[in-house]
Motif scaffolding. Sequence first.
Motif, PDB file in Angstrom:
ATOM      1  N   ASP A 447       0.830  -1.212   0.000  1.00 22.28           N
ATOM      2  CA  ASP A 447       0.000   0.000   0.000  1.00 22.28           C
ATOM      3  C   ASP A 447       0.859   1.254   0.000  1.00 22.28           C
ATOM      4  N   GLU A 448       1.960   1.215   0.770  1.00 23.40           N
ATOM      5  CA  GLU A 448       2.847   2.380   0.811  1.00 23.40           C
ATOM      6  C   GLU A 448       3.540   2.594  -0.538  1.00 23.40           C
ATOM      7  N   GLY A 449       4.007   1.480  -1.149  1.00 23.33           N
ATOM      8  CA  GLY A 449       4.687   1.589  -2.437  1.00 23.33           C
ATOM      9  C   GLY A 449       3.758   2.092  -3.528  1.00 23.33           C
ATOM     10  N   ALA A 491      13.727  14.474  -4.601  1.00 22.38           N
ATOM     11  CA  ALA A 491      13.542  14.191  -3.174  1.00 22.38           C
ATOM     12  C   ALA A 491      12.487  13.110  -2.970  1.00 22.38           C
ATOM     13  N   LEU A 492      11.398  13.166  -3.747  1.00 20.16           N
ATOM     14  CA  LEU A 492      10.372  12.132  -3.623  1.00 20.16           C
ATOM     15  C   LEU A 492      10.916  10.760  -4.008  1.00 20.16           C
ATOM     16  N   GLU A 493      11.735  10.719  -5.059  1.00 23.07           N
ATOM     17  CA  GLU A 493      12.323   9.438  -5.455  1.00 23.07           C
ATOM     18  C   GLU A 493      13.232   8.897  -4.360  1.00 23.07           C
ATOM     19  N   GLU A 498      14.241   4.925  -0.182  1.00 21.07           N
ATOM     20  CA  GLU A 498      14.635   4.599   1.193  1.00 21.07           C
ATOM     21  C   GLU A 498      13.506   3.860   1.916  1.00 21.07           C
ATOM     22  N   ALA A 499      12.275   4.323   1.691  1.00 18.65           N
ATOM     23  CA  ALA A 499      11.137   3.651   2.334  1.00 18.65           C
ATOM     24  C   ALA A 499      10.985   2.231   1.804  1.00 18.65           C
ATOM     25  N   HIS A 500      11.250   2.028   0.516  1.00 15.07           N
ATOM     26  CA  HIS A 500      11.150   0.696  -0.065  1.00 15.07           C
ATOM     27  C   HIS A 500      12.194  -0.232   0.547  1.00 15.07           C
ATOM     28  N   PHE A 501      13.433   0.249   0.719  1.00 19.36           N
ATOM     29  CA  PHE A 501      14.477  -0.585   1.325  1.00 19.36           C
ATOM     30  C   PHE A 501      14.159  -0.888   2.792  1.00 19.36           C
ATOM     31  N   THR A 502      13.509   0.041   3.448  1.00 23.03           N
ATOM     32  CA  THR A 502      13.089  -0.204   4.829  1.00 23.03           C
ATOM     33  C   THR A 502      12.082  -1.348   4.882  1.00 23.03           C
ATOM     34  N   SER A 515      10.310  -5.599  -5.927  1.00 28.05           N
ATOM     35  CA  SER A 515      11.434  -4.686  -5.687  1.00 28.05           C
ATOM     36  C   SER A 515      12.016  -4.121  -6.979  1.00 28.05           C
ATOM     37  N   ALA A 516      12.338  -5.001  -7.951  1.00 29.08           N
ATOM     38  CA  ALA A 516      12.964  -4.533  -9.199  1.00 29.08           C
ATOM     39  C   ALA A 516      12.016  -3.607  -9.960  1.00 29.08           C
TER      40      ALA A 516
END
Length: 562
Positions: A447-449, A491-493, A498-502, A515-516
């Motif tokens: 949902d976040e992604g 900045a958004l990217e 960073e949020a995705h790696f978290t 992920s890819a």
Amino acid sequence: MQATEVLLSLAGNVVLLLWGLHMVQSGLTRAFGGELRNILAVGLRNRWTAMAAGLGVTTLLQSSTATGLMVAGFAATGVMPLVPALAVMLGANVGTTLIVQLFAFDAARLAPVLLLAGFLAFRRGARTRTRDLGRVGIGLGLMLLSLHLLLLTVEPAGNAPALREVLGVLTGDPVIAMLLAAALTWAAHSSVAIVLLIASLAGTQVISPEAAIAMVAGANLGSAVNPILEGPKGEGPAGNPAARRLPIGNLLNRAVGCLIVLALADPIAAGMQRLSGSGGRLAADFHLLFNVALAALFVLPLPAIAKLLIRLFPERVTVADPSAPIHLDRAALAAPHIAIANAARETLRMSDTVEVMLRGALDVFRTDDRKLIQEIRRMDDVLDRLQSAIKDYLTHIEPEEMDDSDARRATDILTLVINLEHVGDIIDRNLMDSASKKIKRRLRFSDEGAAEIAGMLERLVATQRLAAAVFVSGDLRTARTLMREKEVIRALETQATEAHFTRLRAGRSESLETSALHIDILRDLRRINAHLVAAAYPLLDQSGELRASRLKERDGGQPSLR
């Protein structure tokens, strides 16, 4: 042999006259094209002001065709009704007669002065407008010189019985004389040049007053034929019939005038001889009176004529091909500032298509709609074809006809067109490929992604609109705002990555599977933003706020947009 030499000399002098007229028109168009266009726009309130505006603009440009192109541009935007458009052409037809009146006087002694002054202004002028006016001076000098040479060539025609016999046969019948002049005007694309030639022949008694009057009427008829035979795209049988209303209406009033001249040829000739004598002034004066009389005759019934034209040439309702250019009028290539404006309008169609593609991409990632992917891919084909059409159109504008501002605008248009096409390619080949993989493999973003991707796409839609606003307005503050979008998207990217790696470190299954795709989509969205932001570069560069590779920095290292 003597007759052949005279005909060749006549042809050469007419070409010199046409070239001088071309220099006058192009110089005035470059120097005052924008102002003249504004005069026409202001004058379109009613038929009387429209006729006055057409007369004034054409008096300067000495080309009813150039005035007609401007009017066609207003008509194409839907801001001008048919009645004022027809009134503009009535005034334009009168405007073309005034330079004939001027050159009917013997002013050959001014030719060297105009040539010298024009040359000095053109070569030494520090300002672009001064150089353009120098071109006008050279053109006027060439016209005076060519008329002097025409008279010197025509005078010995009395000693060339063969030439006099040929002209006698061609001009002995009023209908033949009228059609001959119409054909010559169509070929030369200038009623001014042909009427001046007729005045030269009449002034040396090579043709009779009756023949001169018939030929002047024919020259007016021929100048109205060109816009119909060589008009803008869409006027032909396969195009929109409504586009033919204005040129047909202009031809109609000329044809009525020619019929009146044929019916009353002898009384008109007798009256003109009493008024102007039998020399070159007869042709010049009749040219003026012919167009003034037609303007007076038709200005009142214009609403009825407009209704008839609308009935005869109704608007054709068709399903438009989105990839077919609708603003690239080939006839406007003769007036660079109008042609460039047309290319800019077509570029905005590309910009609107890009916005639809971005919104479609947002819907695809939300709904996994396969059919929508195919629609978006077809839109990229539209962008490709429009890009090719715009580039081809701009390359057909003669470089020597453009001033510095025209050349810069053409370059800006090409730059934006190329960037928009690149945006389309990224959406088609990258984003839609990623969407297809997501659908085929039944993947689902977290949902976040999904919110991160949707947020960047929505931001890109706003950026696209901002880029279009910068392109249209040329506003420096808006360009600065657009430039800041580069840092915002970057900045958004970064935050999304960073949020995705978290989430990956947290072992979220959705993030692991996508992920890819997720990283590729973020990268592609940043690339799209870079192409859109490029619309701000020309303005910022011209204002000195942009370095070759980045914005200037203040002492503290922060970007400065002043």
